[in-house]
Design a protein around this motif. Structure first.
Motif, PDB file in Angstrom:
ATOM      1  N   ASN A 253      -4.174  -7.181  -3.719  1.00 45.26           N
ATOM      2  CA  ASN A 253      -4.547  -7.458  -5.110  1.00 45.26           C
ATOM      3  C   ASN A 253      -4.876  -8.938  -5.314  1.00 45.26           C
ATOM      4  O   ASN A 253      -4.632  -9.489  -6.381  1.00 45.26           O
ATOM      5  CB  ASN A 253      -3.400  -7.075  -6.056  1.00 45.26           C
ATOM      6  CG  ASN A 253      -3.089  -5.610  -6.011  1.00 45.26           C
ATOM      7  OD1 ASN A 253      -3.983  -4.792  -6.172  1.00 45.26           O
ATOM      8  ND2 ASN A 253      -1.844  -5.266  -5.762  1.00 45.26           N
ATOM      9  N   VAL A 254      -5.412  -9.598  -4.287  1.00 44.58           N
ATOM     10  CA  VAL A 254      -5.612 -11.046  -4.340  1.00 44.58           C
ATOM     11  C   VAL A 254      -6.557 -11.473  -5.468  1.00 44.58           C
ATOM     12  O   VAL A 254      -6.391 -12.553  -6.025  1.00 44.58           O
ATOM     13  CB  VAL A 254      -6.084 -11.589  -2.965  1.00 44.58           C
ATOM     14  CG1 VAL A 254      -7.543 -11.240  -2.696  1.00 44.58           C
ATOM     15  CG2 VAL A 254      -5.849 -13.083  -2.871  1.00 44.58           C
TER      16      VAL A 254
ATOM     17  N   GLY B 255      -4.100 -13.763  -7.207  1.00 42.04           N
ATOM     18  CA  GLY B 255      -4.416 -15.134  -6.811  1.00 42.04           C
ATOM     19  C   GLY B 255      -4.474 -16.071  -8.002  1.00 42.04           C
ATOM     20  O   GLY B 255      -3.732 -17.063  -8.056  1.00 42.04           O
ATOM     21  N   PRO B 256      -5.353 -15.787  -8.986  1.00 37.83           N
ATOM     22  CA  PRO B 256      -5.404 -16.652 -10.166  1.00 37.83           C
ATOM     23  C   PRO B 256      -4.081 -16.690 -10.945  1.00 37.83           C
ATOM     24  O   PRO B 256      -3.696 -17.741 -11.464  1.00 37.83           O
ATOM     25  CB  PRO B 256      -6.508 -16.023 -11.017  1.00 37.83           C
ATOM     26  CG  PRO B 256      -7.370 -15.291 -10.046  1.00 37.83           C
ATOM     27  CD  PRO B 256      -6.421 -14.801  -8.983  1.00 37.83           C
ATOM     28  N   GLU B 257      -3.375 -15.566 -10.996  1.00 41.66           N
ATOM     29  CA  GLU B 257      -2.085 -15.548 -11.697  1.00 41.66           C
ATOM     30  C   GLU B 257      -1.086 -16.472 -11.011  1.00 41.66           C
ATOM     31  O   GLU B 257      -0.353 -17.211 -11.673  1.00 41.66           O
ATOM     32  CB  GLU B 257      -1.518 -14.132 -11.749  1.00 41.66           C
ATOM     33  CG  GLU B 257      -2.197 -13.227 -12.744  1.00 41.66           C
ATOM     34  CD  GLU B 257      -1.570 -11.834 -12.770  1.00 41.66           C
ATOM     35  OE1 GLU B 257      -0.392 -11.684 -12.396  1.00 41.66           O
ATOM     36  OE2 GLU B 257      -2.280 -10.896 -13.177  1.00 41.66           O
TER      37      GLU B 257
ATOM     38  N   LEU C  96       2.024 -21.548 -10.689  1.00 36.12           N
ATOM     39  CA  LEU C  96       2.338 -22.776  -9.971  1.00 36.12           C
ATOM     40  C   LEU C  96       2.025 -23.987 -10.841  1.00 36.12           C
ATOM     41  O   LEU C  96       2.820 -24.924 -10.938  1.00 36.12           O
ATOM     42  CB  LEU C  96       1.544 -22.836  -8.664  1.00 36.12           C
ATOM     43  CG  LEU C  96       1.821 -24.031  -7.778  1.00 36.12           C
ATOM     44  CD1 LEU C  96       3.273 -24.032  -7.317  1.00 36.12           C
ATOM     45  CD2 LEU C  96       0.885 -24.021  -6.583  1.00 36.12           C
ATOM     46  N   HIS C  97       0.869 -23.972 -11.496  1.00 40.78           N
ATOM     47  CA  HIS C  97       0.496 -25.047 -12.420  1.00 40.78           C
ATOM     48  C   HIS C  97       1.555 -25.211 -13.499  1.00 40.78           C
ATOM     49  O   HIS C  97       2.014 -26.309 -13.790  1.00 40.78           O
ATOM     50  CB  HIS C  97      -0.869 -24.736 -13.049  1.00 40.78           C
ATOM     51  CG  HIS C  97      -1.249 -25.650 -14.153  1.00 40.78           C
ATOM     52  ND1 HIS C  97      -0.904 -25.412 -15.464  1.00 40.78           N
ATOM     53  CD2 HIS C  97      -1.942 -26.815 -14.141  1.00 40.78           C
ATOM     54  CE1 HIS C  97      -1.362 -26.389 -16.219  1.00 40.78           C
ATOM     55  NE2 HIS C  97      -2.002 -27.257 -15.435  1.00 40.78           N
TER      56      HIS C  97
ATOM     57  N   VAL D 147     -15.324 -11.898  -1.731  1.00 38.07           N
ATOM     58  CA  VAL D 147     -14.064 -11.466  -1.144  1.00 38.07           C
ATOM     59  C   VAL D 147     -14.303 -10.185  -0.354  1.00 38.07           C
ATOM     60  O   VAL D 147     -14.901  -9.242  -0.855  1.00 38.07           O
ATOM     61  CB  VAL D 147     -13.017 -11.207  -2.260  1.00 38.07           C
ATOM     62  CG1 VAL D 147     -11.721 -10.715  -1.667  1.00 38.07           C
ATOM     63  CG2 VAL D 147     -12.800 -12.450  -3.088  1.00 38.07           C
ATOM     64  N   ALA D 148     -13.836 -10.185   0.882  1.00 39.19           N
ATOM     65  CA  ALA D 148     -13.902  -8.963   1.691  1.00 39.19           C
ATOM     66  C   ALA D 148     -12.720  -8.079   1.308  1.00 39.19           C
ATOM     67  O   ALA D 148     -11.583  -8.544   1.254  1.00 39.19           O
ATOM     68  CB  ALA D 148     -13.844  -9.304   3.179  1.00 39.19           C
ATOM     69  N   VAL D 149     -12.980  -6.831   1.009  1.00 35.78           N
ATOM     70  CA  VAL D 149     -11.939  -5.895   0.593  1.00 35.78           C
ATOM     71  C   VAL D 149     -11.901  -4.756   1.595  1.00 35.78           C
ATOM     72  O   VAL D 149     -12.932  -4.175   1.927  1.00 35.78           O
ATOM     73  CB  VAL D 149     -12.234  -5.354  -0.829  1.00 35.78           C
ATOM     74  CG1 VAL D 149     -11.173  -4.348  -1.233  1.00 35.78           C
ATOM     75  CG2 VAL D 149     -12.310  -6.485  -1.824  1.00 35.78           C
ATOM     76  N   ARG D 150     -10.714  -4.467   2.088  1.00 35.61           N
ATOM     77  CA  ARG D 150     -10.558  -3.382   3.046  1.00 35.61           C
ATOM     78  C   ARG D 150     -10.464  -2.072   2.282  1.00 35.61           C
ATOM     79  O   ARG D 150      -9.522  -1.843   1.543  1.00 35.61           O
ATOM     80  CB  ARG D 150      -9.308  -3.620   3.881  1.00 35.61           C
ATOM     81  CG  ARG D 150      -9.137  -2.589   4.977  1.00 35.61           C
ATOM     82  CD  ARG D 150      -7.929  -2.865   5.796  1.00 35.61           C
ATOM     83  NE  ARG D 150      -8.190  -3.987   6.671  1.00 35.61           N
ATOM     84  CZ  ARG D 150      -7.264  -4.629   7.345  1.00 35.61           C
ATOM     85  NH1 ARG D 150      -6.006  -4.287   7.219  1.00 35.61           N
ATOM     86  NH2 ARG D 150      -7.567  -5.621   8.144  1.00 35.61           N
TER      87      ARG D 150
END
Length: 90
Positions: free
Chosen positions: A18-19, A23-25, A30-31, A65-68
């Motif tokens: 679920n990147v 990823g943005p979350e 972190l910010h 983004v490569a998605v499997r």
């Protein structure tokens, strides 16, 4: 991931499947650990040093983004099989 716990592997797999969403979350979380000011970015200098900087240039970019395909089906099959195997042993 030598030495990783099963929970770590599960979390790693979930994040990477679920990147696009997570990823943005995770970047925002972190910010927010260091500042709530959206005009500042977190810049990691090393493991123990962080600085806040104002962003420069565009704040958005395009990414491919490569998605499997079928990964979620495979993951669910493994989880279901392990749950069934654990129930059979009990």
């Amino acid at each position: 991931m030598i030495g990783a716990a099963n929970e770590d592997r599960t979390l790693w797999t979930e994040f990477h499947s679920n990147v696009v969403t997570l990823g943005p979350e995770s970047e925002q979380m972190l910010h927010d650990l260091f500042t709530k000011n959206e005009a500042e970015e977190v810049d990691f200098l090393s493991r123990d040093k962080v600085r806040l900087v104002a962003p420069s240039g565009p704040t958005e970019t395009q990414a491919t983004v490569a998605v499997r395909r079928g990964q979620q089906f495979f993951r669910q099959s493994v989880l279901t099989a392990s749950t069934f195997a654990a129930a059979s042993v009990a």
